[in-house]
Scaffold this active site. Structure first.
Site, PDB file in Angstrom:
ATOM      1  CE  LYS A 136       8.484  34.796   7.491  1.00 37.30           C
ATOM      2  NZ  LYS A 136       9.719  34.962   6.718  1.00 37.30           N
TER       3      LYS A 136
ATOM      4  CB  CYS B 207      -0.428  45.433  11.928  1.00 34.22           C
ATOM      5  SG  CYS B 207       0.242  47.084  11.761  1.00 34.22           S
TER       6      CYS B 207
HETATM    7  O1  M6R Z   1       5.460  36.530   1.922  1.00 29.97           O
HETATM    8  P1  M6R Z   1       6.215  36.877   0.658  1.00 29.97           P
HETATM    9  O2  M6R Z   1       7.013  35.745   0.128  1.00 29.97           O
HETATM   10  O3  M6R Z   1       5.310  37.437  -0.393  1.00 29.97           O
HETATM   11  O4  M6R Z   1       7.205  38.032   1.092  1.00 29.97           O
HETATM   12  C1  M6R Z   1       7.983  38.704   0.137  1.00 29.97           C
HETATM   13  C2  M6R Z   1       9.063  39.529   0.784  1.00 29.97           C
HETATM   14  O5  M6R Z   1       8.508  40.511   1.616  1.00 29.97           O
HETATM   15  C3  M6R Z   1      10.032  38.677   1.604  1.00 29.97           C
HETATM   16  O6  M6R Z   1      10.564  37.632   0.847  1.00 29.97           O
HETATM   17  C4  M6R Z   1      11.174  39.539   2.158  1.00 29.97           C
HETATM   18  O7  M6R Z   1      11.948  40.010   1.117  1.00 29.97           O
HETATM   19  C5  M6R Z   1      11.996  38.694   3.134  1.00 29.97           C
HETATM   20  N1  M6R Z   1      11.828  39.195   4.471  1.00 29.97           N
HETATM   21  C6  M6R Z   1      13.437  38.675   2.796  1.00 29.97           C
HETATM   22  O8  M6R Z   1      14.137  37.863   3.686  1.00 29.97           O
END
Ligand code: M6R
Length: 610
Positions: A605, A2
């Site tokens: 994301k 969000c």
């Molecule tokens: O912002 P973050 O690195 O903590 O996010 C972790 C995951 O949500 C993120 O890497 C997710 O797996 C990706 N969208 C994969 O491409």
């Protein structure tokens, strides 16, 4: 997950256009449904529906809405299905109150009932609506919006941020309670948002906020207060040097392709950071810890797996990789005063990671070292120290360049630790760091150039495969998991990433004629991987190989597209490159399947929920 944006202008009447322009930059945070509440002459006009910001804008004319202030929200559904009534913003009991939130209200069911029992008209199944009602409730008692917003946070449990306004006040109030929030001061408006990209179209004068703080936007200024006692804080705007155009596609059809192509530059930039002044502090923090946990989710976790191999190989230092959500039940009680949690997160807001950050802070057991991309994030502010990934914006939901940066950071730290603890000869450490700095950017570029067409052609042949495996061994363990995650995430195919020696312990039974299995390998492990390839080929499976060219491996592929060859390099540089063809393969596969890889369904994301 969000994105909220609130704007109060000085003398403008085009609030719809401003909110749409700024909110569009938050699309990566949510694209299930969208809404805008615009206030003109003391009347709140609310339009919202299911769809992306562009869809809903086209259908409802969001950007044509007039007014001098308002709030917009892009939703990634958690509480309540993605429907029009659950879309945000929401009204309170009357149309005098309007607002939207980001995050989760954990006492949703009890609090919703309590509000309904006390006469509140709650229209949706969405927890964001409760924030507006909580303010409405305390306004009834205090007749003061500032106090109402401040007190409302006592009723709401969870990690969230919200923005709220009253029709008759030319102000917007926002609170930060565990979810991201930043504010900005433009020449003719003030703005508050879940993230910096939506501030930058208006201004680079940014006010960073901490948890437990509240902002009040008037047309001219942003004031920051402590929620606990309402005390005003001296928080001036800082000039952000982030390029506002970085969040544009720059001629590429998708952000994902742009971000893949930025990786050679990322290698240069992150090495600049690592060779700078602070790395000795980071190394000392690691050296001083008895147990070193590496805690991360998704792609960041996969990069951490790669890092674990570097730490072992170059420094003889054990890292314990843990998935963010598993850390507390698995190791939380085992934390010691001299433990270190290396918390890796692109967004710096992932709730599973922030929970660990909070645990360490609250118990005082151990220290935290953040590895983070988003400057101004909760992780950046909350960790004892942080290493910036230096990637600029990563807009596309699938992580690419930040994963790449993370693996470089771990490789670098491991070499420097090894040099300091005597595991690695100083000349060897110097040579390896030199390769990271001087050769990796060029090699990454060659990999992109060399595997572009090949991965495009390979994607064509995999379009009808709904199920496949991606296997790695040793250093390529994390790489294979990352390749599989990319394929799952943006192609909606089932693709499992796992350790190749483990495949024979069960999953091998899935292999029949032409069943596709991708093997990712380095030169030093290919002899072992060839055994695993043979196990698949003996069952007539189709094998696809990612790695440097080797004569011995070339016998195990049936067509040119099935050998994704990365350029020859040092055996410890190779695992860093192997991910690139997998990123490109998933990208082309996604596009061929008619999917927008930047905005895969059901995802967001930034996951600020448990
Ligand atoms: O912002 P973050 O690195 O903590 O996010 C972790 C995951 O949500 C993120 O890497 C997710 O797996 C990706 N969208 C994969 O491409």
């Amino acid at each position: 997950m969000c994105g909220i944006t609130g704007i109060v202008t000085q003398n403008r009447d085009d609030i719809g256009a401003l909110l749409v322009m700024c909110s569009r930059k938050l699309t990566y945070r949510g694209y299930d449904s969208v809404g805008v509440a615009a206030v003109k002459d003391g009347v709140v006009n609310l339009r919202k529906d299911v769809g992306t910001i562009d869809d809903v804008d086209r259908a409802l004319g969001l950007s044509k809405m007039r007014g001098d202030r308002g709030i917009a929200q892009l939703r990634w559904a958690t509480y309540g299905a993605p429907t029009k009534v659950n879309a945000q913003p929401h009204f309170g009991c009357t149309e005098d109150f309007y607002g939207a939130h980001n995050g989760n209200i954990h006492n949703f069911a009890e609090y919703r009932k309590e509000l309904i029992d006390t006469g509140h008209i709650v229209r949706s199944e969405n927890d964001g609506e409760l924030c507006v009602h909580a303010v409405d409730k305390y306004y009834e008692q205090t007749d003061d919006m500032f106090e109402a917003v401040r007190l409302s946070t006592r009723d709401l449990k969870g990690a969230f941020a919200f923005a709220v306004g009253r029709a008759d006040e030319r102000k917007i109030y926002a609170v930060k309670m565990g979810s991201s929030l930043v504010a900005g001061v433009a020449p003719d408006a003030t703005i508050v948002s879940s993230d910096l990209p939506s501030i930058l179209p208006l201004t680079n004068r940014v006010v960073y906020l901490r948890d437990g703080e509240m902002v009040v936007l008037t047309p001219e200024e942003v004031k920051v207060y402590r929620i606990e006692d309402g005390r005003e804080l001296d928080r001036r705007p800082e000039v952000s040097n982030v390029d506002p155009h970085a969040a544009e596609k720059g001629g590429y059809p998708h952000f994902m392709l742009k971000e893949i192509n930025e990786q050679p530059q990322v290698a240069r930039d992150v090495m600049g950071v690592l060779e700078g002044a602070k790395s000795d502090d980071w190394l000392r923090l690691i050296e001083d810890a008895s147990q070193k946990y590496l805690v991360a989710c998704g792609s960041s976790y996969n990069a951490g797996i790669v890092g674990t191999y570097y730490f072992n190989r170059l420094a003889g230092v054990p890292l314990i990789p843990v998935i963010g959500g598993q850390f507390i039940p698995m190791y939380g009680n085992a934390l010691k005063d001299d433990s270190l949690c290396i918390l890796v997160s692109q967004s710096g807001e992932t709730k599973d990671i922030i929970n660990v950050l909070n645990l360490v802070r609250d118990t005082g057991r151990g220290k935290t070292l953040g590895v983070v991309n988003v400057i101004g994030s909760t992780l950046m502010f909350g960790a004892d120290a942080y290493i910036p990934m230096a990637c600029g914006y990563e807009v596309s939901v699938p992580a690419t360049k930040t994963y790449f940066s993370q693996t470089i950071i771990f490789a670098y730290l491991a070499a420097r630790l090894g040099e300091r603890n005597g595991t690695l000869d100083p000349s060897e450490a110097k040579r390896f760091v030199g390769l990271l700095r001087d050769d990796l950017p060029r090699l990454a570029q060659t990999t992109i150039d060399r595997t572009g067409i090949l991965t495009k052609n390979l994607a064509q042949t995999l379009m009808n495969e709904r199920d496949l495996y991606c296997l790695g061994y040793g250093f390529t363990d994390g790489v294979a998991r990352e390749g599989a995650l990319k394929i799952k995430e943006i192609c909606y195919n089932h693709c499992e990433g796992m350790y190749s020696s483990e495949f024979k312990h069960g999953p091998l039974s899935i292999v029949t004629d032409n069943y596709p299995v991708i093997f990712v390998t380095t030169r030093e492990d290919s002899w072992m991987v060839i055994n695993h390839i043979n196990e698949v080929r003996a069952r007539h499976g189709r094998t696809i190989v990612v790695g440097e060219y080797e004569e011995s491996l070339s016998h195990y592929v049936d067509r040119e597209t099935d050998y994704l060859r990365v350029p020859e390099s040092d055996v410890l540089i190779n695992p860093l490159l192997d991910v690139i063809p997998l990123q490109m393969l998933s990208y082309y596969l996604s596009v061929d399947l008619g999917i927008n890889p930047d905005l895969p369904r059901n995802l967001s994301k930034t996951l600020t929920v448990d």
